[in-house]
Each structure stands twice: as structure tokens, then as C-alpha cells.
Design an enzyme around this catalytic site. Structure first.
Site, mmCIF file in Angstrom:
data_model
loop_
_atom_site.group_PDB
_atom_site.id
_atom_site.type_symbol
_atom_site.label_atom_id
_atom_site.label_comp_id
_atom_site.label_asym_id
_atom_site.label_seq_id
_atom_site.Cartn_x
_atom_site.Cartn_y
_atom_site.Cartn_z
ATOM 1 N NE ARG A 267 -6.858 0.213 11.658
ATOM 2 C CZ ARG A 267 -5.622 0.091 11.194
ATOM 3 N NH1 ARG A 267 -4.830 1.157 11.122
ATOM 4 N NH2 ARG A 267 -5.146 -1.075 10.834
ATOM 5 C CE LYS B 82 -0.438 0.110 5.058
ATOM 6 N NZ LYS B 82 -1.371 0.169 6.189
ATOM 7 C CG MET C 76 6.417 23.554 -3.506
ATOM 8 S SD MET C 76 5.085 24.366 -4.402
ATOM 9 C CE MET C 76 4.130 25.039 -3.049
ATOM 10 C CE1 TYR D 181 9.898 32.628 -0.834
ATOM 11 C CE2 TYR D 181 10.328 30.260 -0.764
ATOM 12 C CZ TYR D 181 9.820 31.379 -1.426
ATOM 13 O OH TYR D 181 9.238 31.233 -2.665
#
Length: 374
Positions: free
Chosen positions: A133, A39, A314, A265
Site C-alpha cells: 500500500r 481518524k 433516508m 416504500y
């Protein structure tokens, strides 16, 4: 440099993966098979190349999180059993049938809704033994009986999940024993009432590490299959596992800062003396935690450790390479993996960022292509 590696990329070592699979299989009880958890794009390693290599080794049982992940593997030719561990809406049951996917029954209502679709479906019954769950309460015998009686549902397996098997504290080991008792008691009840549990599984990676081999048909290996631990918690059985993934990025340019100049930044990095910074073509949009530079993050360049500095962008990252000669655009920096005698482990990053390796690896973004190595 290739088109695939011109910016940043993941490397998946298939030989290490195969070694880990064989090592884990050898630690299981006789007759118990490895079920590969692929997964979240195989925890960031690439579900398709991982599943293909494992299937070529004879492994035929896989788990994914959702319908879309299962369909993607089927479209790419994976033939083994693909179990969806998460919830699939009953209105999509026709996709389960079409792609021959096996569905987890999340609770009694889910099973009834799937059966109402009047399609033959292969299912695994999840038992809730204490995690609360997904799953049918393991002591709710009437609910279990009714699920077996539903037309169209072919119960191929009964399983559960251990929620604190990663901890060796007395309290948590006692709770793990309680979960095991509840699970095996449910299996005994099913057999006594001529309801075949089919294949059974309850161990995941930490269940494999911290429990003796269990009398089950399958064991679900996730993070262990990829050669890392979730965190630094002690484990009972140390297995000879090798990290499968490396993460690398290119240097795009090298900047020289005078004493007192800032960079990035907010000018968050301020040179206390003349400094050289390398700009790497990777950032938080690729799945890296933005806090890494402030948490002691490093990269490897030319076999040396170099600190991340400033605020991660980013798409880009600043690294201090002062005193490291010869750094040039095009050089490959290693964020996870080995360069020369140095190595950065996924566990190191997880520890710095206050999380687990499962999150660090599964966050790695789709724009990071995967290069397979041997």
C-alpha cells in the site's frame, strides 16, 4: 430530551474509553506507548472528545488519516504529536509546518517532493514490508539512505503495517512473521549505518491482540481502543475492553396497521395480522446500512428487542412493536448499546450486513450529534 437528543444521536462513554486505554497500555511491552488512532472522527466516536480525554490521561501520540483531520484537532487545542497516516500533497506542506503536524512519507518520490518545499518537516517513514500500500520497500536501502539525506525532513520514526495480523491461519501467521522480520531487518540496517530510526511502531489493534509485545516505542490502537473487534475472528490475547459507543434514536410516532396493510416504500412490509409500528428518526443518511431491516436488524425499546421492518428510508426507520405496551413518541430506541438486560453490539450489525465494525462505526454521519457520558 434536549436539542441534541431530539432526533438521533451517538453517546461516547469517556470512562469506558479511559478504561480501554489503560488496559491496552498494560498489555504493551515496557517502554512502549499507546498511540491513539482517531481518524474518521475516532471511528465515529468523536475525535475531539476522544483526543481530549486521552490527552488528559497523559497520552500524547495520535494518528489521523488526512491533513484536514489533523488541523481540526490542532485548532481545538490538541498539543501532542499528530501523525497523518495518509498522503498529503507536497503543495500543502506549508500547512504541515504551520500546524506542527507529522507526515507519513508514502514513498521515495513523496519524500523528495516534500523536501523540495524547503520547510522543516517532521516525518515518519512508512516501510512496505509486504502490504504493498504505502511505504518505501523495506529492502530498498539506497532509497532509505537518500531520504535521510534530504534537507528539511526530520525523520522521527520508522513504521510499518501488518496486513493479515487479524488472521490466525498458518499461512497468514507465517506472513505476519515475515513482515516482522523484514521490518526489524530494516531497523538493524539503519542502525548499522548510523541512521537513527527514532520511534518505531508496527502493531495496530490486531497486532496487539495476536502478537506478543513488540520491542517498539509505540503501538497504534484503533478499533480496540473503542472496545470492539472488527469481526468474529478469534484472537490470541483477550483484553478486558468495554464498548465506548451507543447509538440511539427517538420514536416519532406509532402506527396501527390492519391485517393485510402495507407500510413504507414499496409497501415492503405487509401486516399478516394487526400490527403496531414505531417510526424512528434515523435512516441511511445517518450512515446505517440500508439493508439492515432485511438482514435481521433490531432495536431495543423498553428493554425489549424489536425487529426493523420494511425498507429503511433516508431519514426514518420502521420497527415492529406489536405486543410491546406503552411505546410513545419521544421514547429512545437503542440501535447500538444497552437497554435494560439487552445489548446490541456493533459486531452484531457488522455480521448481519457482511462487513466489519470499522465500517459500521466510521460511517455514522455528522448529523448525529455526540453526547459524552461517564
Amino acid at each position: 430530551m434536549t436539542r441534541t437528543t431530539n432526533r438521533a444521536w451517538r453517546e461516547t462513554n469517556l470512562s469506558a474509553l479511559a478504561h480501554n486505554a489503560r488496559t491496552i497500555q498494560s498489555a504493551l511491552a515496557p517502554g512502549c506507548r499507546l498511540m491513539a488512532v482517531v481518524k474518521a472522527d475516532a471511528y465515529g466516536h468523536g475525535a475531539l472528545p476522544v483526543a481530549r480525554r486521552l490527552e488528559a490521561m497523559g497520552i500524547k501520540d495520535f494518528t489521523v488519516a488526512c491533513l484536514e483531520e489533523g488541523i481540526a484537532l490542532r485548532r481545538s487545542g490538541i498539543r501532542g504529536t499528530i501523525l497523518i497516516l495518509g498522503y498529503t500533497p507536497p503543495e500543502l506542506a506549508f500547512q504541515l509546518h504551520r500546524w506542527k503536524l507529522t507526515q507519513t512519507v508514502a514513498d521515495a518520490a513523496h519524500g523528495q517532493a516534500l523536501a523540495a518545499c524547503r520547510l522543516p518537516l517532521s516525518v515518519h517513514l512508512a516501510l512496505d514490508t509486504g502490504m504493498h500500500r504505502l511505504g518505501i520497500p523495506s529492502e530498498d536501502h539506497n532509497a532509505l539512505r537518500r531520504l535521510y539525506e534530504l534537507p528539511g525532513l526530520h525523520v522521527e520514526s520508522v513504521f510499518s503495517h501488518l496486513c493479515v495480523s487479524d488472521s490466525l491461519s498458518p499461512e497468514n501467521t507465517a506472513f505476519t512473521r515475515l513482515q516482522l522480520e523484514r521490518f526489524y531487518e530494516a531497523l538493524r540496517w539503519l542502525k548499522e549505518h548510523h541512521l537513527a530510526p527514532g520511534e518505531t511502531h508496527i502493531q495496530a489493534s490486531y497486532g496487539i491482540w495476536n502478537l506478543p509485545p513488540q520491542p517498539c516505542s509505540l503501538a497504534r490502537a484503533g478499533i480496540a481502543l473503542y472496545g470492539v473487534c472488527s469481526d468474529d475472528s478469534p484472537i490470541v490475547r483477550t483484553l478486558d475492553l468495554t464498548p465506548v459507543l451507543s447509538l440511539r434514536a427517538r420514536v416519532t410516532c406509532v402506527r396501527t396497521l390492519a391485517s393485510g396493510e402495507g407500510a413504507g416504500y414499496g409497501l415492503a412490509f405487509r401486516a399478516d395480522q394487526p400490527r403496531q409500528l414505531a417510526v424512528l428518526a434515523i435512516g441511511y443518511a445517518d450512515g446505517l446500512p440500508r439493508s439492515m431491516p432485511q438482514q435481521g436488524g433490531e432495536v431495543l425499546l423498553h428493554g425489549m428487542r424489536c425487529p426493523m421492518v420494511g425498507h429503511m428510508c433516508m431519514d426514518q426507520l420502521l420497527v415492529d412493536v406489536t405486543g410491546l405496551p406503552g411505546v410513545m413518541p419521544g421514547d429512545a430506541a437503542t440501535l447500538i448499546g444497552t437497554d435494560g438486560q439487552q445489548q446490541i453490539h456493533a459486531e452484531d450489525i457488522a455480521r448481519q450486513c457482511g462487513t466489519i465494525t470499522n465500517e459500521i462505526l466510521s460511517r455514522l454521519g455528522a448529523r448525529l450529534p455526540i453526547v459524552t457520558t461517564e
